[in-house]
Design a protein around this motif. Structure first.
Motif, PDB file in Angstrom:
ATOM      1  N   SER A 140       0.825  -1.212   0.000  1.00 47.71           N
ATOM      2  CA  SER A 140       0.000   0.000   0.000  1.00 47.71           C
ATOM      3  C   SER A 140       0.857   1.260   0.000  1.00 47.71           C
ATOM      4  CB  SER A 140      -0.941   0.008   1.211  1.00 47.71           C
ATOM      5  OG  SER A 140      -1.849  -1.058   1.127  1.00 47.71           O
ATOM      6  N   LEU A 141       1.892   1.283   0.838  1.00 45.53           N
ATOM      7  CA  LEU A 141       2.766   2.462   0.885  1.00 45.53           C
ATOM      8  C   LEU A 141       3.537   2.625  -0.420  1.00 45.53           C
ATOM      9  CD1 LEU A 141       3.985   2.108   4.568  1.00 45.53           C
ATOM     10  CD2 LEU A 141       2.510   3.922   3.648  1.00 45.53           C
ATOM     11  N   GLU A 142       3.974   1.515  -1.003  1.00 45.04           N
ATOM     12  CA  GLU A 142       4.668   1.600  -2.293  1.00 45.04           C
ATOM     13  C   GLU A 142       3.730   2.111  -3.388  1.00 45.04           C
ATOM     14  OE1 GLU A 142       6.409  -2.301  -2.768  1.00 45.04           O
ATOM     15  OE2 GLU A 142       8.259  -1.671  -1.756  1.00 45.04           O
ATOM     16  N   GLU A 143       2.473   1.725  -3.315  1.00 44.78           N
ATOM     17  CA  GLU A 143       1.496   2.222  -4.300  1.00 44.78           C
ATOM     18  C   GLU A 143       1.274   3.722  -4.118  1.00 44.78           C
ATOM     19  OE1 GLU A 143      -1.112   2.062  -7.570  1.00 44.78           O
ATOM     20  OE2 GLU A 143       0.512   0.774  -6.883  1.00 44.78           O
ATOM     21  N   ALA A 144       1.213   4.169  -2.878  1.00 45.58           N
ATOM     22  CA  ALA A 144       1.074   5.608  -2.613  1.00 45.58           C
ATOM     23  C   ALA A 144       2.252   6.368  -3.226  1.00 45.58           C
ATOM     24  CB  ALA A 144       0.992   5.869  -1.111  1.00 45.58           C
ATOM     25  N   ILE A 145       3.455   5.817  -3.071  1.00 51.84           N
ATOM     26  CA  ILE A 145       4.656   6.456  -3.619  1.00 51.84           C
ATOM     27  C   ILE A 145       4.664   6.398  -5.144  1.00 51.84           C
ATOM     28  CG2 ILE A 145       7.176   6.218  -3.773  1.00 51.84           C
ATOM     29  CD1 ILE A 145       7.012   5.314  -0.747  1.00 51.84           C
ATOM     30  N   TYR A 155       7.231   7.646   2.224  1.00 50.86           N
ATOM     31  CA  TYR A 155       8.617   7.167   2.287  1.00 50.86           C
ATOM     32  C   TYR A 155       9.040   6.941   3.741  1.00 50.86           C
ATOM     33  CZ  TYR A 155       9.755   8.037  -2.633  1.00 50.86           C
ATOM     34  OH  TYR A 155       9.818   7.996  -4.000  1.00 50.86           O
ATOM     35  N   ASN A 156       8.718   7.886   4.599  1.00 52.79           N
ATOM     36  CA  ASN A 156       9.095   7.781   6.006  1.00 52.79           C
ATOM     37  C   ASN A 156       8.477   6.546   6.658  1.00 52.79           C
ATOM     38  OD1 ASN A 156      10.250   8.751   8.506  1.00 52.79           O
ATOM     39  ND2 ASN A 156       8.169   9.333   9.078  1.00 52.79           N
ATOM     40  N   ASN A 157       7.184   6.346   6.433  1.00 53.59           N
ATOM     41  CA  ASN A 157       6.502   5.196   7.030  1.00 53.59           C
ATOM     42  C   ASN A 157       6.977   3.884   6.421  1.00 53.59           C
ATOM     43  OD1 ASN A 157       4.377   5.921   9.119  1.00 53.59           O
ATOM     44  ND2 ASN A 157       4.109   7.477   7.556  1.00 53.59           N
ATOM     45  N   GLY A 159      10.045   3.300   5.313  1.00 53.40           N
ATOM     46  CA  GLY A 159      11.332   3.044   5.954  1.00 53.40           C
ATOM     47  C   GLY A 159      11.168   2.522   7.363  1.00 53.40           C
ATOM     48  N   THR A 160      10.275   3.136   8.120  1.00 57.39           N
ATOM     49  CA  THR A 160      10.003   2.687   9.491  1.00 57.39           C
ATOM     50  C   THR A 160       9.453   1.267   9.492  1.00 57.39           C
ATOM     51  OG1 THR A 160       9.539   4.958  10.145  1.00 57.39           O
ATOM     52  CG2 THR A 160       8.682   3.231  11.586  1.00 57.39           C
ATOM     53  N   LEU A 161       8.601   0.981   8.542  1.00 57.41           N
ATOM     54  CA  LEU A 161       8.007  -0.353   8.450  1.00 57.41           C
ATOM     55  C   LEU A 161       9.071  -1.410   8.154  1.00 57.41           C
ATOM     56  CD1 LEU A 161       5.485  -2.112   8.411  1.00 57.41           C
ATOM     57  CD2 LEU A 161       5.126  -1.426   6.037  1.00 57.41           C
ATOM     58  N   TYR A 162       9.964  -1.111   7.211  1.00 56.89           N
ATOM     59  CA  TYR A 162      11.048  -2.053   6.913  1.00 56.89           C
ATOM     60  C   TYR A 162      11.899  -2.299   8.152  1.00 56.89           C
ATOM     61  CZ  TYR A 162      10.410  -2.407   1.850  1.00 56.89           C
ATOM     62  OH  TYR A 162       9.938  -2.680   0.604  1.00 56.89           O
ATOM     63  N   MET A 163      12.176  -1.257   8.881  1.00 54.92           N
ATOM     64  CA  MET A 163      12.963  -1.425  10.108  1.00 54.92           C
ATOM     65  C   MET A 163      12.200  -2.264  11.134  1.00 54.92           C
ATOM     66  SD  MET A 163      14.760   2.324  10.246  1.00 54.92           S
ATOM     67  CE  MET A 163      15.279   2.183  11.922  1.00 54.92           C
ATOM     68  N   GLU A 164      10.903  -2.059  11.179  1.00 51.13           N
ATOM     69  CA  GLU A 164      10.070  -2.791  12.126  1.00 51.13           C
ATOM     70  C   GLU A 164      10.069  -4.291  11.850  1.00 51.13           C
ATOM     71  OE1 GLU A 164       5.377  -2.783  13.438  1.00 51.13           O
ATOM     72  OE2 GLU A 164       6.293  -0.888  12.868  1.00 51.13           O
ATOM     73  N   ILE A 165      10.175  -4.646  10.584  1.00 50.52           N
ATOM     74  CA  ILE A 165      10.171  -6.086  10.252  1.00 50.52           C
ATOM     75  C   ILE A 165      11.591  -6.612  10.032  1.00 50.52           C
ATOM     76  CG2 ILE A 165       7.818  -6.159   9.393  1.00 50.52           C
ATOM     77  CD1 ILE A 165       8.894  -6.041   6.560  1.00 50.52           C
ATOM     78  N   ASN A 166      12.561  -5.892  10.590  1.00 48.41           N
ATOM     79  CA  ASN A 166      13.955  -6.320  10.613  1.00 48.41           C
ATOM     80  C   ASN A 166      14.621  -6.354   9.242  1.00 48.41           C
ATOM     81  OD1 ASN A 166      13.990  -6.638  13.420  1.00 48.41           O
ATOM     82  ND2 ASN A 166      13.051  -8.663  13.219  1.00 48.41           N
ATOM     83  N   LYS A 167      14.220  -5.501   8.359  1.00 46.74           N
ATOM     84  CA  LYS A 167      14.924  -5.327   7.088  1.00 46.74           C
ATOM     85  C   LYS A 167      15.671  -4.015   7.173  1.00 46.74           C
ATOM     86  CE  LYS A 167      12.088  -8.217   4.211  1.00 46.74           C
ATOM     87  NZ  LYS A 167      11.472  -8.399   2.939  1.00 46.74           N
ATOM     88  N   THR A 168      16.550  -3.934   8.120  1.00 42.01           N
ATOM     89  CA  THR A 168      17.222  -2.695   8.481  1.00 42.01           C
ATOM     90  C   THR A 168      17.979  -2.076   7.309  1.00 42.01           C
ATOM     91  OG1 THR A 168      17.543  -3.771  10.601  1.00 42.01           O
ATOM     92  CG2 THR A 168      18.591  -1.637  10.320  1.00 42.01           C
TER      93      THR A 168
END
Length: 173
Positions: A140-145, A155-157, A159-168
């Motif tokens: 969904s966020l990628e579609e928004a972008i 973009y901010n969310n 990035g935060t989401l990737y970090m949250e799922i350990n894709k640092t």
């Protein structure tokens, strides 16, 4: 042939239905919510199917934190015309009330009706994230972008989401 126009009294002055709509818009733009509410209610006595009156009453009640009334008027608006904008606004109202199930329902309808609604995909991303549906959130966020390439919050969310799922590594990129 003469057309008959319905008139109503506003503070003692006879006013035609169309100008009263303009008056209501003016009051609403000035954040005169109580006066605008009275105007739009009077408009509904003339035309119970006035899309603008129902929609603006929903917005007024939302601004006054009268959530249940706002929801009722948004739903009345949707019964008159199902469109992406009203579904989106209703979804945001539910989101701000922490009712993510209903929020997701109405925002999903909004993006189906208008697949270019970047803000709708952004909020769907937030809703999926709250439900721990991380991959749907990412989509969904990628579609928004994709729709709005300069969408900084997306973009901010993301990035935060990737970090949250350990894709640092991806989250820091």
């Amino acid at each position: 042939r003469r057309r008959h126009t319905r008139y109503i009294s506003v503070t003692g002055v006879q006013t035609c239905a169309l100008p009263i709509l303009y008056y209501g818009r003016s009051l609403l733009s000035l954040s005169e919510f109580k006066n605008a509410e009275q105007i739009y209610k009077k408009i509904l006595t003339l035309d119970k199917n006035s899309l603008e009156a129902h929609l603006n009453l929903a917005r007024i009640y939302s601004s006054l934190s009268k959530t249940e009334l706002a929801i009722d008027y948004y739903k009345k608006t949707l019964s008159l015309e199902n469109n992406s904008f009203v579904n989106y606004e209703l979804g945001i109202l539910y989101y701000n009330s922490s009712d993510y199930r209903n929020s997701g329902y109405y925002i999903s309808i909004a993006v189906k009706l208008d697949p270019t609604l970047a803000e709708g995909f952004f909020y769907l991303g937030l809703i999926y994230q709250k439900a721990s549906k991380f991959y749907l959130a990412i989509e969904s966020l990628e579609e928004a972008i994709r729709i709005k390439p300069d969408y900084a919050s997306a973009y901010n969310n993301l990035g935060t989401l990737y970090m949250e799922i350990n894709k640092t590594e991806i989250g820091r990129a």
